[in-house]
Design a protein around this motif. Structure first.
Motif, mmCIF file in Angstrom:
data_model
loop_
_atom_site.group_PDB
_atom_site.id
_atom_site.type_symbol
_atom_site.label_atom_id
_atom_site.label_comp_id
_atom_site.label_asym_id
_atom_site.label_seq_id
_atom_site.Cartn_x
_atom_site.Cartn_y
_atom_site.Cartn_z
ATOM 1 N N LEU A 61 0.833 -1.204 0.000
ATOM 2 C CA LEU A 61 0.000 0.000 0.000
ATOM 3 C C LEU A 61 0.869 1.255 0.000
ATOM 4 O O LEU A 61 0.599 2.221 -0.724
ATOM 5 C CB LEU A 61 -0.929 -0.021 1.210
ATOM 6 N N ILE A 62 1.925 1.237 0.795
ATOM 7 C CA ILE A 62 2.847 2.384 0.843
ATOM 8 C C ILE A 62 3.585 2.523 -0.482
ATOM 9 O O ILE A 62 3.707 3.615 -1.035
ATOM 10 C CB ILE A 62 3.835 2.206 2.006
ATOM 11 N N LEU A 63 4.053 1.397 -1.013
ATOM 12 C CA LEU A 63 4.815 1.408 -2.264
ATOM 13 C C LEU A 63 3.972 1.897 -3.440
ATOM 14 O O LEU A 63 4.462 2.615 -4.321
ATOM 15 C CB LEU A 63 5.342 -0.003 -2.550
ATOM 16 N N LEU A 64 2.689 1.505 -3.442
ATOM 17 C CA LEU A 64 1.821 1.811 -4.576
ATOM 18 C C LEU A 64 0.997 3.080 -4.382
ATOM 19 O O LEU A 64 0.122 3.381 -5.198
ATOM 20 C CB LEU A 64 0.874 0.632 -4.828
ATOM 21 N N LEU A 65 1.276 3.829 -3.330
ATOM 22 C CA LEU A 65 0.496 5.035 -3.036
ATOM 23 C C LEU A 65 0.442 6.006 -4.213
ATOM 24 O O LEU A 65 -0.632 6.563 -4.503
ATOM 25 C CB LEU A 65 1.066 5.732 -1.798
ATOM 26 N N PRO A 66 1.532 6.245 -4.954
ATOM 27 C CA PRO A 66 1.430 7.143 -6.119
ATOM 28 C C PRO A 66 0.420 6.655 -7.161
ATOM 29 O O PRO A 66 -0.270 7.466 -7.783
ATOM 30 C CB PRO A 66 2.859 7.133 -6.687
ATOM 31 N N PHE A 67 0.330 5.318 -7.345
ATOM 32 C CA PHE A 67 -0.660 4.776 -8.280
ATOM 33 C C PHE A 67 -2.077 5.031 -7.778
ATOM 34 O O PHE A 67 -2.982 5.335 -8.562
ATOM 35 C CB PHE A 67 -0.428 3.279 -8.489
ATOM 36 N N PHE A 68 -2.277 4.908 -6.468
ATOM 37 C CA PHE A 68 -3.594 5.173 -5.891
ATOM 38 C C PHE A 68 -4.013 6.606 -6.174
ATOM 39 O O PHE A 68 -5.157 6.872 -6.548
ATOM 40 C CB PHE A 68 -3.571 4.915 -4.372
ATOM 41 N N VAL A 69 -3.092 7.534 -5.988
ATOM 42 C CA VAL A 69 -3.399 8.953 -6.207
ATOM 43 C C VAL A 69 -3.715 9.211 -7.684
ATOM 44 O O VAL A 69 -4.707 9.874 -8.017
ATOM 45 C CB VAL A 69 -2.225 9.833 -5.738
ATOM 46 N N ALA A 70 -2.886 8.661 -8.570
ATOM 47 C CA ALA A 70 -3.077 8.890 -10.008
ATOM 48 C C ALA A 70 -4.392 8.287 -10.490
ATOM 49 O O ALA A 70 -5.137 8.923 -11.265
ATOM 50 C CB ALA A 70 -1.906 8.290 -10.785
ATOM 51 N N ILE A 71 -4.700 7.084 -10.051
ATOM 52 C CA ILE A 71 -5.946 6.423 -10.478
ATOM 53 C C ILE A 71 -7.153 7.172 -9.938
ATOM 54 O O ILE A 71 -8.151 7.370 -10.648
ATOM 55 C CB ILE A 71 -5.948 4.951 -10.016
ATOM 56 N N THR A 72 -7.066 7.620 -8.694
ATOM 57 C CA THR A 72 -8.168 8.385 -8.099
ATOM 58 C C THR A 72 -8.454 9.647 -8.897
ATOM 59 O O THR A 72 -9.613 9.971 -9.195
ATOM 60 C CB THR A 72 -7.844 8.737 -6.637
ATOM 61 N N LEU A 73 -7.408 10.364 -9.258
ATOM 62 C CA LEU A 73 -7.577 11.593 -10.039
ATOM 63 C C LEU A 73 -8.170 11.295 -11.414
ATOM 64 O O LEU A 73 -9.064 12.011 -11.879
ATOM 65 C CB LEU A 73 -6.229 12.297 -10.186
ATOM 66 N N ALA A 74 -7.695 10.220 -12.062
ATOM 67 C CA ALA A 74 -8.202 9.878 -13.396
ATOM 68 C C ALA A 74 -9.690 9.555 -13.346
ATOM 69 O O ALA A 74 -10.465 9.965 -14.226
ATOM 70 C CB ALA A 74 -7.421 8.692 -13.959
ATOM 71 N N ILE A 75 -10.117 8.816 -12.328
ATOM 72 C CA ILE A 75 -11.534 8.458 -12.193
ATOM 73 C C ILE A 75 -12.382 9.698 -11.960
ATOM 74 O O ILE A 75 -13.436 9.880 -12.603
ATOM 75 C CB ILE A 75 -11.713 7.449 -11.037
ATOM 76 N N ARG A 76 -11.928 10.560 -11.050
ATOM 77 C CA ARG A 76 -12.714 11.746 -10.700
ATOM 78 C C ARG A 76 -12.770 12.746 -11.849
ATOM 79 O O ARG A 76 -13.778 13.452 -12.009
ATOM 80 C CB ARG A 76 -12.114 12.404 -9.450
ATOM 81 N N ILE A 77 -11.718 12.820 -12.651
ATOM 82 C CA ILE A 77 -11.713 13.747 -13.783
ATOM 83 C C ILE A 77 -12.678 13.285 -14.870
ATOM 84 O O ILE A 77 -13.398 14.092 -15.477
ATOM 85 C CB ILE A 77 -10.285 13.895 -14.355
ATOM 86 N N GLU A 78 -12.734 11.969 -15.107
ATOM 87 C CA GLU A 78 -13.587 11.472 -16.195
ATOM 88 C C GLU A 78 -15.068 11.513 -15.836
ATOM 89 O O GLU A 78 -15.903 11.911 -16.659
ATOM 90 C CB GLU A 78 -13.198 10.040 -16.572
ATOM 91 N N THR A 79 -15.415 11.069 -14.628
ATOM 92 C CA THR A 79 -16.827 11.022 -14.228
ATOM 93 C C THR A 79 -16.980 11.486 -12.793
ATOM 94 O O THR A 79 -16.100 11.246 -11.959
ATOM 95 C CB THR A 79 -17.389 9.587 -14.337
ATOM 96 N N PRO A 80 -18.085 12.155 -12.480
ATOM 97 C CA PRO A 80 -18.309 12.586 -11.091
ATOM 98 C C PRO A 80 -18.607 11.385 -10.198
ATOM 99 O O PRO A 80 -19.050 10.338 -10.664
ATOM 100 C CB PRO A 80 -19.529 13.506 -11.211
ATOM 101 N N GLY A 81 -18.343 11.566 -8.920
ATOM 102 C CA GLY A 81 -18.633 10.501 -7.968
ATOM 103 C C GLY A 81 -17.381 10.015 -7.266
ATOM 104 O O GLY A 81 -16.263 10.422 -7.599
#
Length: 228
Positions: free
Chosen positions: A46-66
């Motif tokens: 989880l610590i190692l992949l934290l940058p991926f979590f942030v990037a994926i979260t932003l991509a999801i929120r930018i494409e669709t609300p929710g």
């Protein structure tokens, strides 16, 4: 930690396969140590992949609300329900918490980001949090939605052995997944095949088998056809 018993389908305690579930649970020092090792590994990942979590979260929120995360009740160990965490791959209005209707080929509810996440299995990454909570394992039978249906019937109505797979915690990956039984279960035959593989895993469990499954999972993630 509190749990709820899933109430979908017949009561497992009244079924003939309940004794089988109780008798065939893995045991021993290695099995007892397994949960601790997996939780420590999940924290590190989880610590190692934290940058991926942030990037994926932003991509999801930018494409669709929710929200970026999707929560759904699924069967856990001993048929207890828990809320599985996944990155949301569908438009918010198309999300189905019951899981009765499985995802179809070219499902219009799936977003462009969601298509990528599903193909790469990155939508499963938040389940590391479920592992840390003790609700899931890194390796085990796949956690199915409590209300999942196959051809209009609940899974335990299709295969009476179905709940025998819940003797162990569900996993992010598993023996069935690396042997080609991935994604939606579209027929009774496909469900029975998955149950066969899950019960085979329970019967054959060892630390080396878990390690082999984790290694093979990387190959399947990189090349989907590698799973057989």
């Amino acid at each position: 930690m509190s749990y709820l018993i899933c109430t979908f389908g017949p009561d497992v305690a009244d079924r003939a396969d309940f004794d089988f579930v109780s008798r065939d649970a893995p045991a021993g020092p290695a099995w007892a140590l397994r949960a601790v090792v997996e939780q420590m590994a999940a924290v590190a990942l989880l610590i190692l992949l934290l940058p991926f979590f942030v990037a994926i979260t932003l991509a999801i929120r930018i494409e669709t609300p929710g929200p970026a995360l999707f929560r759904q009740p699924r069967f856990g160990r001993d048929r207890r329900s828990f809320e599985v965490l996944k990155f949301r791959t569908m438009c918010r209005e198309g999300c189905d918490r019951s899981g009765a209707g499985q995802t179809a080929d070219r499902d219009p509810r799936i977003t462009r980001v969601g298509t990528f996440l599903r193909r790469s299995s990155l939508d499963e990454l938040p389940q590391l949090i479920n592992v840390i909570r003790g609700e899931m394992s890194l390796v085990g039978p796949r956690a199915h939605p409590c209300g999942m249906e196959v051809c209009g019937r609940l899974c335990d109505e299709v295969d009476p052995r179905y709940h025998a797979r819940h003797v162990v915690r569900p996993g992010i990956t598993g023996w069935a997944q690396i042997n080609g039984s991935r994604g939606a279960v579209k027929s009774p035959e496909a469900l029975r095949h998955r149950v066969d593989l899950d019960l085979d895993y329970v019967a054959r469990w060892s630390p080396l088998l878990d390690l082999w499954i984790l290694v093979r999972t990387l190959a399947v993630a990189i090349h989907p056809d590698a799973g057989g």
